[in-house]
Scaffold this motif. Structure first.
Motif, mmCIF file in Angstrom:
data_model
loop_
_atom_site.group_PDB
_atom_site.id
_atom_site.type_symbol
_atom_site.label_atom_id
_atom_site.label_comp_id
_atom_site.label_asym_id
_atom_site.label_seq_id
_atom_site.Cartn_x
_atom_site.Cartn_y
_atom_site.Cartn_z
ATOM 1 N N HIS A 1 0.863 -1.150 -0.002
ATOM 2 C CA HIS A 1 -0.127 -0.059 0.099
ATOM 3 C C HIS A 1 0.994 1.117 0.122
ATOM 4 N N TYR B 1 -11.643 -1.585 -2.826
ATOM 5 C CA TYR B 1 -11.345 -2.683 -3.749
ATOM 6 C C TYR B 1 -12.546 -2.639 -4.622
ATOM 7 N N ARG C 1 -15.952 -2.073 -10.789
ATOM 8 C CA ARG C 1 -14.767 -2.558 -11.878
ATOM 9 C C ARG C 1 -15.375 -2.252 -13.291
ATOM 10 N N ASP D 1 -6.115 4.475 -2.398
ATOM 11 C CA ASP D 1 -5.995 3.354 -1.555
ATOM 12 C C ASP D 1 -5.964 3.559 -0.082
ATOM 13 N N SER E 1 -6.934 1.274 2.173
ATOM 14 C CA SER E 1 -7.297 0.042 2.472
ATOM 15 C C SER E 1 -7.042 -0.150 3.918
ATOM 16 N N GLY F 1 -9.005 -12.698 -3.093
ATOM 17 C CA GLY F 1 -8.156 -11.850 -3.892
ATOM 18 C C GLY F 1 -8.018 -12.197 -5.355
ATOM 19 N N ASP F 2 -7.421 -11.240 -5.970
ATOM 20 C CA ASP F 2 -7.204 -11.198 -7.665
ATOM 21 C C ASP F 2 -6.217 -12.458 -7.672
#
Length: 225
Positions: A1, A134, A142, A167, A169, A194-195
């Protein structure tokens, strides 16, 4: 981050930029955690802003205040919440269209009041949608980031507002996760969130530390002896 202090400063600078050009900073925010963070950032900045707060986060914030012993600074958070104009009715929502900042759910643009606001403000190029969380694959957020379009009330429409991402987060970063796993000294690690690209990078880092890493897909069973 990125550095949190720097990222908050960048966020506030963008809010000021949008307001000064006559637009509204629209902040999609998760109901628990992110929305409250954003309110505190705006309140603590000392900026003279007209901030409206809508969505499920209002009820969750009240639950937080009902249990102040679990908050680091309940008085400060309560002050920030009172500083905002909480949207409680249809007329309140219409008044929010004259705000400087609208903070509301859903954080991924998949439902909630955010779609009502976007439906009315999406053609105004002075406005900006400031993502602070996110955006999962196939989520409204997205799709908007990747295509400039979003489904609203059954119709996929263009959005002319500026888009920006920050960001903010509250999750651990890559290094934090690796260090945590090392401290736990597990033989097996299962990554289930997660991705795919992010999981692969984390899996490789953990394997280098001597751990057996599993990355299951939905419906797959893992048996560990």
């Amino acid at each position: 981050h990125p550095n949190r202090v720097d990222e908050e400063a960048r966020f506030l600078a963008k809010v000021v930029e949008v307001v000064e050009r006559g637009g509204i900073a629209i902040v999609p925010a998760f109901a628990s955690g992110r929305g409250q963070d954003v309110l505190k950032i705006l309140y603590d900045s000392g900026l003279d802003l007209n901030v409206h707060y809508d969505g499920m986060g209002k009820a969750i914030s009240q639950q937080w205040l009902n249990h102040p012993e679990h908050l680091r600074d309940a008085d400060s958070f309560e002050a920030a919440l009172k500083w905002t104009k909480r949207v409680r009715s249809k007329s309140d929502r219409k008044r929010a269209l004259e705000a400087d900042v609208i903070v509301t759910t859903s954080g991924m643009l998949d439902g909630g009041p955010i779609l009502w606001y976007l439906n009315r403000l999406r053609t105004d190029e002075r406005c900006a949608i400031l993502f602070t969380g996110y955006q999962a694959e196939n989520s409204g957020g997205r799709k908007l980031i990747e295509t400039g379009r979003i489904p609203i009330y059954g119709h996929t429409v263009d959005v002319a507002c500026e888009l920006d991402r920050f960001d903010l987060s509250n999750h651990a970063g890559h290094t934090d996760l690796v260090n945590f796993a090392v401290e736990c000294s597990p033989k097996h690690v299962i990554l289930f969130h997660g991705d795919p690209e992010t999981r692969l990078i984390l899996a490789q880092a953990l394997e280098e530390k001597g751990m057996v890493v599993h990355c299951p897909i939905n419906g797959e069973s893992i048996h560990i002896q």
